[in-house]
Structure formats: structure tokens, C-alpha cells
Scaffold this motif. Structure first.
Motif, short mmCIF file in Angstrom:
data_model
loop_
_atom_site.label_atom_id
_atom_site.label_comp_id
_atom_site.label_asym_id
_atom_site.label_seq_id
_atom_site.Cartn_x
_atom_site.Cartn_y
_atom_site.Cartn_z
N TYR A 12 0.67 -1.03 0.11
CA TYR A 12 0.11 0.06 0.12
C TYR A 12 1.00 1.35 0.05
O TYR A 12 0.48 2.21 -0.73
N TRP A 25 -8.62 -0.14 -0.17
CA TRP A 25 -9.68 0.21 0.48
C TRP A 25 -9.86 -0.20 2.29
O TRP A 25 -9.88 0.69 3.03
N GLU A 28 -6.78 1.38 3.94
CA GLU A 28 -7.13 2.69 4.44
C GLU A 28 -8.07 2.71 5.37
O GLU A 28 -7.69 3.51 6.40
N ASP A 32 -7.03 4.29 9.27
CA ASP A 32 -7.93 5.36 9.86
C ASP A 32 -8.20 5.37 11.37
O ASP A 32 -8.23 6.36 12.17
N ARG A 38 -0.73 2.54 11.74
CA ARG A 38 -0.28 3.78 11.11
C ARG A 38 1.45 3.85 11.65
O ARG A 38 2.10 4.48 10.56
#
Length: 256
Positions: A12, A25, A28, A32, A38
Motif C-alpha cells: 500500500y 480500501w 485505508e 484510519d 499507522r
């Protein structure tokens, strides 16, 4: 909670074309909500990917818009059509005066309101496509509106001067009313917008001078020699009031 696998996270971040949309997707959405994943992102690779994408889009997109030239600080293309219209109106008034000298001077009746239509065009969001940019500049206040007013007067006064000289009319009979109404438009423009102020003043002049001249076939008192001192005082007063309302041109309402 199931975290993103190292392989999917690396693909990614690198923008691997082999990573299908559904997986991307999902990554992501997980990133989030998950601070742990992260923190595992290879930031340098991700930043390089974003940077490359932005540069590619910039290179393929349209070039930057040209910086407006010095003339844009003074006026806009919309004023060109108005200048031609104003000159034609003065010429038509001049021809009427030559053809019907027994009637009130059409030049004297047109002269005071001739600059108003130019002001309405030169300082209006409806006619200037760059009004947002100009309104946000440091010179968007009284300085800019005075520059554009000078352009309007420079386009109008020569035609009026030539017509007045040929007809033998005193410049004070048309120049002072023109300057007075122009100053009054600037004064009111800081409150209700220059375009609206120009329309209001033009309507008042029509009612107070043009209509009586047409009905009685005589020069109204407003354009007689006896009214010159009053116009001189009015021009000074309106100019002072316009200067006192300088802050009004730093608000967008003056562009209405």
C-alpha cells in the motif's frame, strides 16, 4: 483486532499496482482507526509516492495562469465596451444639439451621468471575473477604486470636452456636475455598492433634470450658469465624504 499484514502495508505504501482496490480500501479504513498500524507505515516510501503523484499531475495539467499585467490594476476588459458606448452616447447627444439647437442641450444633460455607467462596470463583481482576487489584495481599497475612476473619467471627459468646445458650452456647466455625481457615487458606493449607487444617482438626475428639460423644452436650473457655484460646493463636499468613507471599499459590499 486483526491488523494489516506487513506485506499488504508495504504494498500500500509503495503504491503496488498488484494491490487490488478492495484490499487498498480495507487498508485505508483500518489505518484510519488503528494508530499502531499507522506507526508501522514506511513514511519515506509513502511521501515519495505522494510527491511523485503530485509532480506527475502537475506536469500533465494546465500551466499556471498568467499574472495580470499592470493594466489590471487600473481597469478590466469589460471597460472597453463601456468606453465605446459612452463615446457613442456623447456623439449622439452632440448630433442632437447640432440638429435641434432650439432645444435644451443634450450634451449638458448626458454629461453628468456619462461617467456613472463606467463606474458601475469598472467596480462590480458581475462584470469583473477577477473581482475576488482584486478584492483580496492590499490595494483593494480606495486606491484601486480611484484608479478605475480616473480611467473612466479619462475615457469620458475628452469626448465631452470636444463636444462642449464645438457647441460653445462652458466646461463648468457639464464638468462640475459630472465630477459631483462621480464623487457622490463613490461616497454612496462604500455603503450600497458602486453599481447600485450609480443607478440611483442616474435615476435622480433623470427625474430632476432630464424629464423637466424634455417636458418644458427649456434648460433646467441644474444646468444653468447660475447653478455653477452650487455644483462647485457640492463637488468638494462629495469628494470629502468619499474620502471619509475610504474604509467602505475594503468590504465586499462595495462590489455589489
Amino acid at each position: 483486532m486483526t491488523h494489516v499484514s506487513p506485506a499488504a502495508l508495504a504494498a500500500y505504501a509503495a503504491g503496488d499496482p498488484g494491490l487490488d482496490d478492495v484490499t487498498a480500501w480495507g487498508v485505508e479504513a483500518h489505518l484510519d482507526a488503528c494508530a499502531r498500524c499507522r506507526a508501522r507505515l514506511p513514511v519515506p516510501e509513502l511521501l515519495d509516492r505522494v510527491r511523485t503523484g503530485l509532480l506527475d499531475r502537475a506536469a500533465a495539467g494546465p500551466g499556471p495562469a498568467p499574472v495580470p499585467g499592470r493594466w489590471r490594476r487600473w481597469t478590466g476588459w469589460s471597460a472597453a465596451g463601456w468606453a465605446v458606448t459612452a463615446v457613442i452616447a456623447v456623439l449622439a447627444a452632440f448630433l442632437l444639439d447640432r440638429a435641434y439647437p432650439q432645444y435644451p442641450s443634450a450634451v449638458l444633460l448626458v454629461a453628468p451621468v456619462a461617467p456613472l455607467s463606467g463606474l458601475a462596470v469598472a467596480w462590480s463583481r458581475r462584470t469583473d471575473p477577477a473581482w475576488e482576487t482584486l478584492a483580496g489584495t492590499a490595494r483593494a481599497g480606495l486606491e484601486l477604486v480611484l484608479r478605475r475612476t480616473l480611467v473612466v473619467l479619462a475615457a469620458t471627459l475628452p469626448a465631452l470636452t470636444a463636444a462642449g468646445l464645438v457647441l460653445g458650452e462652458s466646461p463648468a456647466l457639464w464638468l462640475l456636475p459630472a465630477l459631483t455625481l462621480t464623487s457622490a457615487a463613490l461616497w454612496l458606493g462604500g455603503r450600497i455598492g458602486v453599481a447600485a449607487a450609480s443607478v440611483v444617482l442616474a435615476a435622480l438626475w433623470t427625474a430632476a433634470a432630464v424629464v423637466p428639460a424634455v417636458v418644458t423644452a427649456t434648460d433646467p436650473p441644474l444646468i444653468r450658469a447660475a447653478g455653477v457655484p452650487g455644483w462647485a460646493v457640492a463637488a468638494i463636499v462629495c469628494t470629502v465624504l468619499a474620502l471619509l468613507r475610504a474604509d467602505g471599499f475594503r468590504r465586499l459590499r462595495s462590489w455589489r
